[in-house]
Design an enzyme around this catalytic site. Sequence first.
Site, short mmCIF file in Angstrom:
data_model
loop_
_atom_site.label_atom_id
_atom_site.label_comp_id
_atom_site.label_asym_id
_atom_site.label_seq_id
_atom_site.Cartn_x
_atom_site.Cartn_y
_atom_site.Cartn_z
N GLU A 87 4.97 3.06 6.44
CA GLU A 87 5.03 4.26 7.27
C GLU A 87 6.39 4.20 7.98
O GLU A 87 6.70 3.19 8.61
CB GLU A 87 3.89 4.21 8.29
N ARG A 147 -3.26 -10.33 6.05
CA ARG A 147 -1.95 -10.09 6.65
C ARG A 147 -1.30 -11.40 7.04
O ARG A 147 -2.00 -12.39 7.28
CB ARG A 147 -2.10 -9.28 7.93
N LYS A 176 4.36 -2.90 14.88
CA LYS A 176 5.49 -2.04 15.21
C LYS A 176 5.33 -1.44 16.60
O LYS A 176 6.32 -1.17 17.28
CB LYS A 176 5.61 -0.94 14.15
P1 ATP Z 1 2.20 -2.59 11.77
O1 ATP Z 1 0.85 -2.84 12.36
O2 ATP Z 1 3.13 -3.73 11.90
O3 ATP Z 1 2.79 -1.30 12.22
P2 ATP Z 1 1.36 -1.34 9.37
O4 ATP Z 1 0.36 -1.90 8.43
O5 ATP Z 1 0.96 -0.19 10.21
O6 ATP Z 1 1.95 -2.52 10.22
P3 ATP Z 1 2.86 0.00 7.37
O7 ATP Z 1 4.22 0.54 7.41
O8 ATP Z 1 1.73 0.95 7.27
O9 ATP Z 1 2.67 -0.93 8.64
O10 ATP Z 1 2.73 -1.10 6.24
C1 ATP Z 1 3.25 -1.01 4.94
C2 ATP Z 1 2.60 -2.06 4.09
O11 ATP Z 1 2.89 -3.36 4.60
C3 ATP Z 1 1.09 -1.93 4.10
O12 ATP Z 1 0.62 -2.03 2.77
C4 ATP Z 1 0.61 -3.08 4.95
O13 ATP Z 1 -0.62 -3.54 4.52
C5 ATP Z 1 1.72 -4.11 4.77
N1 ATP Z 1 1.80 -4.97 5.96
C6 ATP Z 1 2.06 -4.60 7.22
N2 ATP Z 1 2.02 -5.65 8.06
C7 ATP Z 1 1.73 -6.73 7.29
C8 ATP Z 1 1.53 -8.12 7.55
N3 ATP Z 1 1.64 -8.62 8.78
N4 ATP Z 1 1.25 -8.94 6.51
C9 ATP Z 1 1.14 -8.44 5.26
N5 ATP Z 1 1.31 -7.16 4.95
C10 ATP Z 1 1.59 -6.29 5.94
MG MG Z 2 0.60 1.75 10.08
#
Ligand code: ATP
Ligand code: MG
Length: 558
Positions: free
Chosen positions: A34, A259, A269
């Site tokens: 995202e 994760r 984020k």
């Molecule tokens: P955050 O909570 O840090 O904002 P998010 O999952 O909302 O993370 P996205 O941009 O939606 O962030 O994530 C893109 C991809 O990266 C998704 O498939 C997510 O599952 C993966 N991802 C995000 N954080 C992690 C993590 N700590 N470990 C493994 N994969 C991750």
């Molecule tokens: Mg997200």
Amino acid sequence: MENKEKTNFIRNIIDEHNRTGRFDGKVHTRFPPEPNGYLHIGHAKSICLNFGIAEDYDGLCNLRFDDTNPAKEEEEFVHSIQKDIKWLGYDWEDRLYFASDYFPQMYEFAKELIRSGKAYVDSQSPAEIRENRGTVKESGKPSPYRNRSAEENLNLLERMKNGEFEEGEHVLRAKIDMSSPNMLMRDPLMYRIKKKAHHRTENEWNIYPMYDFAHCLEDSLEGITHSLCSIEFENNRPLYDWFLENLNIHHPQQIEFARLNLNYTVMSKRLLSRLIAENIVSGWDDPRLPTISGLRRRGYTPESIRNFCEKIGLAKRESIVDMALLEHTIREDLNKRANRVMGVLRPLKVIIDNFPEEEVDDLEAINNPEDETAGKRTIPFTKEIYIERTDFMENPPKKFFRLAPGREVRLRYAYFMKCEKVIKDKITGEIKELHCTIDPPSRGGRSPDGRKVKATLHWVSARFAIDTEIRLYENLFEVPNPAAEEDITDSINPNSLKILKNCKLELCTKNLPVQTKVQFERLGYFCKDDDSTAEHPVFNRTVTLRDVWKKIQKRNKK
Ligand code: ATP
Ligand code: MG
């Protein structure tokens, strides 16, 4: 194609699909960030996994921006995300997609579900919808609007889209099962009204799709075979499957994995952007952050991050990885590739009484003992040099083996040197400089007669030293799990950044381009900062030389 070396539960599933021919032997993954922040090391795990699997199975991996949430000013994030993935060494070639490009198709799919009686416009208030969803123990109550005709639903949806209603007046829901034990299956929302402009579609839409409806469609439209996502989406899988089954379109397999969590830092984020907004760090690329751009600026290499992701492996259960492992990985990498130089962080002037004023003695030094091809260089030795303030003590305790009055040490690559006299500031009592003598036959640092010294010090010629700013880092947080604290800002480590001015570096560091990594002997690995200039050179310490991870490993073996 099987890859025995890297076997893990996801590869096992893919191997099984390839055996049964579910996807005709194809492997097509995607990385779907995202664009609401910079990428962090957790994303790197997902990137390495998705692009790595595609590579190993001769498949493809798409980059798809999951921009279904309307928000402005995402251009910076869209740009930085692409830069970071490329830097990590992965390539989506011509497969760059934006979920928002599928809005028209998603809308058509929604209408199809309405026509087949599987979706309806609900006009309950958000509070009523929440109330009537029921609880884990109690079934939900069907909405009074649940049996609207397809015609009425299509008409309302169209008008929602056109902006005729206010936010919260209506939503589109899937008609599934209000008593499902899985709360997510109780007529989940597909669209809600949001009267916000979108960074790509601008004001075209007044409704935006929910993640669960949108994501499976995005995967399907792109012909994804294996949709890898983090474990919190496990309960969403039945919904993912439901939409695709009921639309009868290409159906990827969603697979969840744990994760990555790292101690002494935060990864979400939301928390990272708060640290930036409150000026606790300097920006998304602050070297103390676990963002890819922060790690790059700190001196991490793409190889070290990829190795780290390989080392932590893949599991279904969440765990917290020790920061020491990440640091161990970069140390291992830089040990092979970083040239050694000498630098003095806290300079103490030393005058060599028996060395001629104008003379320059060019000494030979090895650039990297781990890499013969790195060759040798010369370092100038002169009458005045700097040593590390912490390498001298006027009244040394028993275990201090470095320089002290009357004591002899080795200067790296240079001479045996003995301390003859300590000069102090008459008022403050602070040590201003030392007077020493060298033993000329010990040139090159070799003992002339078999006598031994207990310490070898690094040093820099005062005449040829490059004045440099050096930034030393510690963990940003004092507690292992800052996200669990009431307020993350309470546990910020006050020593997370220490700026040292007037450090003295060896002449050869002068024209190094930014991002060059070097080892300062005895002090650690350092990286020339992105904002470094010829007039104001700056180096960041990536890591010290002390490998805490190896110690932890040894302790665990015992
Ligand atoms: P955050 O909570 O840090 O904002 P998010 O999952 O909302 O993370 P996205 O941009 O939606 O962030 O994530 C893109 C991809 O990266 C998704 O498939 C997510 O599952 C993966 N991802 C995000 N954080 C992690 C993590 N700590 N470990 C493994 N994969 C991750
Ligand atoms: Mg997200």
